[in-house]
Design a protein around this motif. Sequence first.
Motif, mmCIF file in Angstrom:
data_model
loop_
_atom_site.group_PDB
_atom_site.id
_atom_site.type_symbol
_atom_site.label_atom_id
_atom_site.label_comp_id
_atom_site.label_asym_id
_atom_site.label_seq_id
_atom_site.Cartn_x
_atom_site.Cartn_y
_atom_site.Cartn_z
ATOM 1 N N PRO A 164 -3.166 -11.230 2.734
ATOM 2 C CA PRO A 164 -2.387 -12.466 2.556
ATOM 3 C C PRO A 164 -2.905 -13.322 1.400
ATOM 4 C CG PRO A 164 -2.886 -12.133 4.869
ATOM 5 C CD PRO A 164 -3.686 -11.121 4.102
ATOM 6 N N VAL A 179 9.154 -16.875 1.064
ATOM 7 C CA VAL A 179 8.871 -16.652 2.490
ATOM 8 C C VAL A 179 9.696 -15.478 3.012
ATOM 9 C CG1 VAL A 179 9.097 -17.640 4.812
ATOM 10 C CG2 VAL A 179 8.128 -19.013 2.956
ATOM 11 N N LEU A 213 8.363 -12.093 1.618
ATOM 12 C CA LEU A 213 7.069 -11.683 2.177
ATOM 13 C C LEU A 213 7.237 -11.136 3.596
ATOM 14 C CD1 LEU A 213 4.671 -14.478 0.882
ATOM 15 C CD2 LEU A 213 4.620 -12.043 0.282
ATOM 16 N N TYR A 266 4.178 -14.240 10.289
ATOM 17 C CA TYR A 266 4.357 -15.634 9.923
ATOM 18 C C TYR A 266 3.006 -16.264 9.585
ATOM 19 C CZ TYR A 266 9.126 -15.448 11.887
ATOM 20 O OH TYR A 266 10.442 -15.150 12.150
ATOM 21 N N VAL A 273 1.912 -15.155 6.155
ATOM 22 C CA VAL A 273 2.687 -15.853 5.124
ATOM 23 C C VAL A 273 2.145 -17.274 4.955
ATOM 24 C CG1 VAL A 273 4.959 -16.754 4.487
ATOM 25 C CG2 VAL A 273 4.761 -14.447 5.430
ATOM 26 N N VAL A 296 6.625 -22.248 7.402
ATOM 27 C CA VAL A 296 7.067 -20.855 7.241
ATOM 28 C C VAL A 296 8.309 -20.626 8.081
ATOM 29 C CG1 VAL A 296 6.499 -18.433 7.709
ATOM 30 C CG2 VAL A 296 4.770 -19.942 6.708
#
Length: 187
Positions: A75, A142, A145, A153, A156, A167
């Motif tokens: 991430p 968002v 991804l 989530y 992200v 998110v």
Amino acid sequence: MTVETAELDDAELIRRSADDPGQFAGLFDRYARQIHLYVARRLGTQAADDIVAETFLVAFRRRHTYDHEFPLARPWLYGIAGTLVARHKRQEERLLRALSRTGVDPLPEPMADTVVRRVTASGRGRELAGALAALSLRDREVLLLVAWEDLSYEEVARALNIPLGTVRSRLHRARKKARAVLELEEE
């Protein structure tokens, strides 16, 4: 990548790279291909080559700031790549608008993942590209991804350095806008 390096988590590789910078190459080996595919879908393969190189250069330079509580650096790397992609926003929008107009994907790779291929198979690829182009950069980031890179989530939120609730709201808004554009195209 050595057997010993393969067994280490990302945080440990980053930690060890402080004394042995060559250890950082393990992260490149693990994630460069994934990040390249993600960026290529967004900006094209030429830009992806540059963005991936720059992503890992930035990560290497900032490795001392990495939070070692997180064993996976994926991430974090997507967050860096996303920042660099934002600089190329206009190129991405032109690519999506060209696909929307022509229906021809200028990339050698498919425009999107399995979900998008299913939509394309049903003749909706052009409309989907138009819907993606119509989203704000923050909402599109968002959505992509989650959809393309299969990040959770939480991942992200970490990648973009935003709250989990943000998110969720951006993803909800992006899905709603994309659905609305696709429904208008059906009429």
